[in-house]
Structure formats: C-alpha cells, structure tokens
Motif scaffolding. Structure first.
Motif, PDB file in Angstrom:
ATOM      1  N   GLN A   1     -21.133  17.695  30.101  1.00  0.00           N
ATOM      2  CA  GLN A   1     -22.001  18.856  29.896  1.00  0.00           C
ATOM      3  C   GLN A   1     -22.706  18.780  28.541  1.00  0.00           C
ATOM      4  N   ALA A   2     -21.966  18.357  27.513  1.00  0.00           N
ATOM      5  CA  ALA A   2     -22.569  18.238  26.181  1.00  0.00           C
ATOM      6  C   ALA A   2     -23.713  17.224  26.195  1.00  0.00           C
ATOM      7  N   LEU A   3     -23.521  16.120  26.903  1.00  0.00           N
ATOM      8  CA  LEU A   3     -24.580  15.116  27.003  1.00  0.00           C
ATOM      9  C   LEU A   3     -25.771  15.641  27.793  1.00  0.00           C
ATOM     10  N   THR A   4     -25.499  16.430  28.832  1.00  0.00           N
ATOM     11  CA  THR A   4     -26.585  17.029  29.612  1.00  0.00           C
ATOM     12  C   THR A   4     -27.401  17.985  28.755  1.00  0.00           C
TER      13      THR A   4
ATOM     14  N   VAL B   1     -23.445  20.888  23.383  1.00  0.00           N
ATOM     15  CA  VAL B   1     -22.088  21.452  23.463  1.00  0.00           C
ATOM     16  C   VAL B   1     -21.790  21.785  24.916  1.00  0.00           C
ATOM     17  N   GLY B   2     -20.597  21.448  25.373  1.00  0.00           N
ATOM     18  CA  GLY B   2     -20.161  21.779  26.721  1.00  0.00           C
ATOM     19  C   GLY B   2     -18.786  22.415  26.695  1.00  0.00           C
ATOM     20  N   SER B   3     -18.471  23.244  27.677  1.00  0.00           N
ATOM     21  CA  SER B   3     -17.157  23.877  27.737  1.00  0.00           C
ATOM     22  C   SER B   3     -16.715  24.026  29.180  1.00  0.00           C
ATOM     23  N   VAL B   4     -15.405  23.977  29.380  1.00  0.00           N
ATOM     24  CA  VAL B   4     -14.805  24.161  30.700  1.00  0.00           C
ATOM     25  C   VAL B   4     -13.733  25.231  30.566  1.00  0.00           C
ATOM     26  N   SER B   5     -13.766  26.225  31.436  1.00  0.00           N
ATOM     27  CA  SER B   5     -12.919  27.403  31.329  1.00  0.00           C
ATOM     28  C   SER B   5     -11.461  27.110  31.641  1.00  0.00           C
TER      29      SER B   5
ATOM     30  N   VAL C   1     -11.694  24.299  26.986  1.00  0.00           N
ATOM     31  CA  VAL C   1     -11.815  23.076  26.214  1.00  0.00           C
ATOM     32  C   VAL C   1     -13.305  22.900  25.933  1.00  0.00           C
ATOM     33  N   VAL C   2     -13.637  22.573  24.695  1.00  0.00           N
ATOM     34  CA  VAL C   2     -15.028  22.489  24.258  1.00  0.00           C
ATOM     35  C   VAL C   2     -15.296  21.093  23.707  1.00  0.00           C
ATOM     36  N   ALA C   3     -16.435  20.524  24.085  1.00  0.00           N
ATOM     37  CA  ALA C   3     -16.832  19.206  23.587  1.00  0.00           C
ATOM     38  C   ALA C   3     -18.220  19.286  22.981  1.00  0.00           C
TER      39      ALA C   3
END
Length: 215
Positions: free
Chosen positions: A103-106, A80-84, A33-35
C-alpha cells in the motif's frame, strides 16, 4: 548509524528511485500495522538535517517528530500504508505487514514516484521489482531508517487519537503494546474492537466490548 552505502551502490548501477521500506506495530496488541516507503534524492553524502536519522526505536518521540518533518521536506516521495487489527486477525501479521508495504508503494506511485528498486527491512515482497531484504536494515540504510521514522510517527499519531475512544487502555502512552497496565486493562474489561484478537496476549471474550462500555 545508517548511511547511504546501499543507496549509492544502486544509484551507481543506474537506479534512480530507490525506495526504503519499514513497518511499525508488528508486535503490538492493538491498532494497525503501518509501513512507509521513502525515496530520497540522489546525493553523495547525508545532509545535515538527516544526520540523526536512525532506527525509530533508538529515538525519542520528540526526535522522531522533528526528523519526520525533515524527511518529508528532503524526500522525493513518501508513501504510507496501514492494515487494521481486524485484517491482521484475518490474514496474519506477516501477510498484513507485506500488504501495508505494498500500500505504501502504491501511494508513492499515486504521488508520481515509481520505485525502481526496493530496500526493505528484513522482508522481501512478491512484486516484479528488484529488491533486497536487509537484516537490521533500519540500522544500515538511511532510506529504511527514514521509513521507520515516518511509519512510527504516523502510527503513534493514530493511537493517540484512538485513546479518546478507548481510554481504559491508555493507548496514548503504550501505543497498543503489551505493557503491564495494558494487560491489566485487558484482564479487567476485555478487548476493544481495535485489539488483535488472534494475538496470544489479548484476553479472548465472545464479543468485542463497545466503546461506550470502555471508560
């Protein structure tokens, strides 16, 4: 079509780094999932380059790629952040979606942009920041719609690259979603390590099949 009404209301209140957030891949059977988080500059109207920005699901792949390029040029900051798939199985899709957004905010902050207000598609986050979850936010807020496009393009690119490792599933076309052909491949060869084994649409087998057995 999304506009700047939400953002302008917040800018008028003194907020200067309003981040729009959205995710893609929540309902997929495979892949992360990607944000994305997008901070647009303060402006009084939607610039011509962004007039076609909309919910990513309403756009063609070619339109999304063009608009993603425009968004990267226009935005003050993007993360951009993603979780496997494995982490989705471990913590659940709702928690994984929020983790990808965090993660995207970080990443946004690491790039020098600290959001002071969050506009989020549907969700809220357990963060000490003022925020608003907006139902169908990607159809209402330009920042959220921009985030949906950036996240979709990033995730699609990842799934297309994954196709060479696992060609049996045709990830380059279905992007991990449960099409008839994808489900048939699951029934025939079972899941690969990139499948979300906790999802009901994924055929359960004792062990994921290694890449060299999936051709």
């Amino acid at each position: 079509m999304p506009d700047l009404s939400e953002e302008q209301h917040l800018w008028q209140q003194g907020y200067r780094c309003v981040a729009g957030l959205d995710e893609v891949g929540r309902g997929s059977l495979a892949g992360p999932v990607v944000a994305a988080a997008v901070v647009l500059p303060i402006m009084d109207h939607v610039p011509a380059a962004l007039l076609d920005v909309n919910d990513s699901k309403q756009l063609s792949a070619q339109q999304r790629q063009r608009l993603s390029d425009e968004i990267h040029q226009a935005a003050r900051g993007i993360g951009v952040g993603s979780v496997s798939a494995a982490d989705i199985d471990a913590i659940g899709i709702a928690a994984a979606t929020r983790r990808a957004m965090t993660q995207a905010l970080t990443q946004l902050q690491d790039n020098g942009i600290a959001a002071d207000y969050l506009l989020i598609d549907f969700l809220t986050l357990a963060l000490p920041l003022p925020q608003k979850g907006i139902v169908k936010g990607d159809c209402r807020s330009l920042s959220i719609a921009a985030a949906s496009i950036v996240a979709k393009v990033a995730r699609d690119r990842w799934l297309i690259a994954l196709h060479s490792d696992y060609p049996a599933y045709d990830f380059q076309r279905n992007k991990g979603y449960g099409t008839a052909a994808h489900r048939q491949a699951l029934a025939t060869v079972g899941p690969c390590p990139e499948h979300r084994r906790s999802f009901g649409g994924v055929l359960q087998t004792p062990l994921p099949l290694p890449a060299e057995h999936i051709v």
